[in-house]
Write a protein that holds these residues in place. Structure first.
Motif, mmCIF file in Angstrom:
data_model
loop_
_atom_site.group_PDB
_atom_site.id
_atom_site.type_symbol
_atom_site.label_atom_id
_atom_site.label_comp_id
_atom_site.label_asym_id
_atom_site.label_seq_id
_atom_site.Cartn_x
_atom_site.Cartn_y
_atom_site.Cartn_z
ATOM 1 N N ALA A 87 56.129 -4.010 4.249
ATOM 2 C CA ALA A 87 55.807 -3.933 5.681
ATOM 3 C C ALA A 87 54.313 -3.692 5.881
ATOM 4 O O ALA A 87 53.687 -4.315 6.744
ATOM 5 N N PHE A 88 53.729 -2.810 5.075
ATOM 6 C CA PHE A 88 52.297 -2.547 5.193
ATOM 7 C C PHE A 88 51.467 -3.788 4.834
ATOM 8 O O PHE A 88 50.473 -4.082 5.488
ATOM 9 N N HIS A 89 51.892 -4.520 3.793
ATOM 10 C CA HIS A 89 51.175 -5.746 3.419
ATOM 11 C C HIS A 89 51.276 -6.798 4.521
ATOM 12 O O HIS A 89 50.292 -7.487 4.805
ATOM 13 N N LEU A 90 52.445 -6.919 5.138
ATOM 14 C CA LEU A 90 52.592 -7.854 6.263
ATOM 15 C C LEU A 90 51.652 -7.470 7.401
ATOM 16 O O LEU A 90 51.006 -8.332 8.003
ATOM 17 N N LEU A 91 51.600 -6.188 7.692
ATOM 18 C CA LEU A 91 50.706 -5.701 8.741
ATOM 19 C C LEU A 91 49.260 -6.074 8.427
ATOM 20 O O LEU A 91 48.543 -6.619 9.276
ATOM 21 N N ILE A 92 48.834 -5.801 7.225
ATOM 22 C CA ILE A 92 47.451 -6.074 6.813
ATOM 23 C C ILE A 92 47.149 -7.570 6.871
ATOM 24 O O ILE A 92 46.096 -7.985 7.357
ATOM 25 N N ASN A 93 48.073 -8.383 6.395
ATOM 26 C CA ASN A 93 47.838 -9.827 6.319
ATOM 27 C C ASN A 93 47.948 -10.531 7.663
ATOM 28 O O ASN A 93 47.211 -11.484 7.923
ATOM 29 N N HIS A 94 48.867 -10.078 8.517
ATOM 30 C CA HIS A 94 49.107 -10.773 9.783
ATOM 31 C C HIS A 94 48.350 -10.179 10.973
ATOM 32 O O HIS A 94 48.147 -10.869 11.976
ATOM 33 N N TYR A 95 47.964 -8.928 10.872
ATOM 34 C CA TYR A 95 47.294 -8.259 11.992
ATOM 35 C C TYR A 95 46.070 -7.493 11.480
ATOM 36 O O TYR A 95 46.008 -6.267 11.575
ATOM 37 N N PRO A 96 45.095 -8.206 10.930
ATOM 38 C CA PRO A 96 43.957 -7.531 10.289
ATOM 39 C C PRO A 96 43.091 -6.705 11.235
ATOM 40 O O PRO A 96 42.327 -5.859 10.784
ATOM 41 N N ARG A 97 43.222 -6.909 12.538
ATOM 42 C CA ARG A 97 42.427 -6.121 13.499
ATOM 43 C C ARG A 97 43.215 -4.965 14.101
ATOM 44 O O ARG A 97 42.733 -4.295 15.015
ATOM 45 N N SER A 98 44.401 -4.743 13.586
ATOM 46 C CA SER A 98 45.235 -3.656 14.101
ATOM 47 C C SER A 98 44.589 -2.303 13.799
ATOM 48 O O SER A 98 44.024 -2.095 12.725
ATOM 49 N N PRO A 99 44.696 -1.362 14.719
ATOM 50 C CA PRO A 99 44.176 -0.018 14.450
ATOM 51 C C PRO A 99 44.995 0.729 13.386
ATOM 52 O O PRO A 99 44.591 1.791 12.939
ATOM 53 N N TYR A 100 46.098 0.134 12.961
ATOM 54 C CA TYR A 100 46.957 0.768 11.952
ATOM 55 C C TYR A 100 46.574 0.400 10.525
ATOM 56 O O TYR A 100 47.173 0.908 9.578
ATOM 57 N N ILE A 101 45.602 -0.471 10.348
ATOM 58 C CA ILE A 101 45.242 -0.945 9.010
ATOM 59 C C ILE A 101 44.846 0.213 8.090
ATOM 60 O O ILE A 101 45.308 0.283 6.957
ATOM 61 N N ALA A 102 44.009 1.107 8.553
ATOM 62 C CA ALA A 102 43.574 2.232 7.707
ATOM 63 C C ALA A 102 44.765 3.085 7.280
ATOM 64 O O ALA A 102 44.850 3.513 6.126
ATOM 65 N N TYR A 103 45.696 3.298 8.200
ATOM 66 C CA TYR A 103 46.885 4.090 7.874
ATOM 67 C C TYR A 103 47.787 3.350 6.896
ATOM 68 O O TYR A 103 48.391 3.965 6.016
ATOM 69 N N ALA A 104 47.859 2.025 7.041
ATOM 70 C CA ALA A 104 48.649 1.221 6.105
ATOM 71 C C ALA A 104 48.073 1.359 4.693
ATOM 72 O O ALA A 104 48.818 1.544 3.720
ATOM 73 N N TYR A 105 46.751 1.292 4.573
ATOM 74 C CA TYR A 105 46.120 1.468 3.265
ATOM 75 C C TYR A 105 46.358 2.882 2.719
ATOM 76 O O TYR A 105 46.535 3.066 1.513
ATOM 77 N N TYR A 106 46.364 3.863 3.589
ATOM 78 C CA TYR A 106 46.644 5.236 3.162
ATOM 79 C C TYR A 106 48.026 5.315 2.507
ATOM 80 O O TYR A 106 48.176 5.856 1.412
ATOM 81 N N PHE A 107 49.040 4.778 3.193
ATOM 82 C CA PHE A 107 50.383 4.831 2.635
ATOM 83 C C PHE A 107 50.501 3.981 1.376
ATOM 84 O O PHE A 107 51.175 4.386 0.424
ATOM 85 N N LEU A 108 49.861 2.820 1.359
ATOM 86 C CA LEU A 108 49.895 1.987 0.157
ATOM 87 C C LEU A 108 49.268 2.722 -1.024
ATOM 88 O O LEU A 108 49.764 2.625 -2.152
ATOM 89 N N GLY A 109 48.201 3.454 -0.772
ATOM 90 C CA GLY A 109 47.574 4.246 -1.828
ATOM 91 C C GLY A 109 48.516 5.300 -2.372
ATOM 92 O O GLY A 109 48.528 5.581 -3.573
ATOM 93 N N ASN A 110 49.324 5.880 -1.517
ATOM 94 C CA ASN A 110 50.299 6.877 -1.966
ATOM 95 C C ASN A 110 51.460 6.244 -2.717
ATOM 96 O O ASN A 110 52.059 6.886 -3.580
ATOM 97 N N ILE A 111 51.789 5.010 -2.379
ATOM 98 C CA ILE A 111 52.898 4.321 -3.060
ATOM 99 C C ILE A 111 52.483 3.925 -4.470
ATOM 100 O O ILE A 111 53.257 4.041 -5.399
ATOM 101 N N GLN A 112 51.239 3.481 -4.629
ATOM 102 C CA GLN A 112 50.794 3.005 -5.956
ATOM 103 C C GLN A 112 50.340 4.117 -6.786
ATOM 104 O O GLN A 112 50.270 4.971 -7.221
#
Length: 112
Positions: A87-112
């Motif tokens: 879901a976070f990757h979809l957000l990043i790829n489809h909505y790159p100007r979303s204000p949620y991008i930084a938060y998506a990267y935060y959660f992805l960092g915690n997942i990896q």
């Protein structure tokens, strides 16, 4: 910082709800509020399913990036790390100007 994240997350979510409530259709607002309530009640699996359904039904809506972010967040907390990351990757790829991008990267960092 880690112990304050739930409080910060709650405040950011509430601010977002206030800001978005002006522009949302009543049905979308009610649906988002219900899903957010599930998250606050720590019903992560139910919230994950709920936001998944919202995104599937409203993928072309202005709310699609919001639904994806909260789908990923609920998946993360429910222990569904792969679907949450997707879901976070979809957000990043489809909505790159979303204000949620930084938060998506935060959660992805915690997942990896």
């Amino acid at each position: 910082m880690a112990k304050h994240w739930p409080k910060i997350s709650l405040v950011l979510s509430l601010v977002l709800m206030v800001l978005l409530s002006v522009n949302l259709k009543a049905a979308e607002h009610q649906s988002f509020t219900q899903g957010h309530k599930l998250l606050l009640e720590r019903k992560y699996f139910e919230a994950y399913r709920y936001f998944s359904d919202l995104y599937a039904a409203g993928g072309d809506s202005e709310m699609a990036p919001v639904y994806l972010f909260y789908k990923g967040k609920a998946g993360y907390y429910a222990g569904y790390l792969e679907p949450g990351a997707e879901a976070f990757h979809l957000l990043i790829n489809h909505y790159p100007r979303s204000p949620y991008i930084a938060y998506a990267y935060y959660f992805l960092g915690n997942i990896q």
